[in-house]
Design an enzyme around this catalytic site. Structure first.
Site, PDB file in Angstrom:
ATOM      1  CD  GLU A 132      -2.863  -1.370  -0.133  1.00 23.61           C
ATOM      2  OE1 GLU A 132      -3.095  -0.352  -0.770  1.00 23.61           O
ATOM      3  OE2 GLU A 132      -2.978  -2.408  -0.605  1.00 23.61           O
ATOM      4  CG  HIS A 135      -1.129   1.296  -4.329  1.00 20.13           C
ATOM      5  ND1 HIS A 135      -1.482   1.197  -5.792  1.00 20.13           N
ATOM      6  CD2 HIS A 135      -1.580   0.113  -3.590  1.00 20.13           C
ATOM      7  CE1 HIS A 135      -1.848   0.065  -6.074  1.00 20.13           C
ATOM      8  NE2 HIS A 135      -2.098  -0.650  -5.039  1.00 20.13           N
TER       9      HIS A 135
HETATM   10 ZN    ZN Z   1      -2.427  -2.808  -4.627  1.00 17.15          ZN
END
Ligand code: ZN
Length: 156
Positions: A132, A135
């Site tokens: 994450e 991202h």
């Molecule tokens: Zn992802």
């Protein structure tokens, strides 16, 4: 509920901005919407704000029915041995790739009440945090597939 952007939407490749006011109503609403979008997918266990079109440094992880929220996260240390495991991503529906990541992470972030926190995690949680956090920097897990795995057919 917010629609989840899928690859190759260009927003997924942007570097996200710091959240100015973590306890604002707007951010609370965004977090609630992100959590709903994540839960709408059978295998959804984590989601980052860019995946719903908001370039902000926020992600949510849900493991064993516990929802953890990370605002303005900063990974401070990666440690432990490198572990290879299959990963999926809501922005790549039905795709799973083997990704190698360190087993432990230490992360600093702001929680839902606006307080600074430091967390040490390992295993699945550490993996989800790294996926994450990537991202937020516009890095997709497909960019972390080991070179020697690239010729293999992805597991669908
Ligand atoms: Zn992802």
């Amino acid at each position: 509920m917010l629609e989840i952007l899928t690859y190759p939407n260009p927003i997924l490749k942007q570097k996200s901005k710091l959240v100015g006011d973590p306890t604002s109503l707007e951010i609370k609403q965004l977090i609630s919407d992100m959590t709903q979008s994540m839960r709408a997918h059978e295998h959804g266990m984590a989601i980052a704000a860019p995946q719903v079109g908001k370039s902000l440094r926020i992600f949510v992880i849900e493991i064993d029915h516990e929802v953890m929220l990370f605002i303005n996260p900063e990974i401070q240390k990666l440690s432990g041995k490198d572990v290879r495991a299959e990963e999926g991503c809501l922005s790549f529906p039905g795709k799973y790739f083997p990704i190698v990541r360190p087993n432990k992470v230490k992360i600093k972030f702001i929680d839902a009440t606006g307080q600074k926190q430091i967390m040490k995690a390992s295993g699945l949680l550490a993996r989800a945090i790294q996926h994450e956090n990537d991202h937020l920097d516009g890095i997709l897990f497909t960019e972390r597939i080991p070179a020697n795995e690239l010729e293999m057919e992805p597991t669908v």
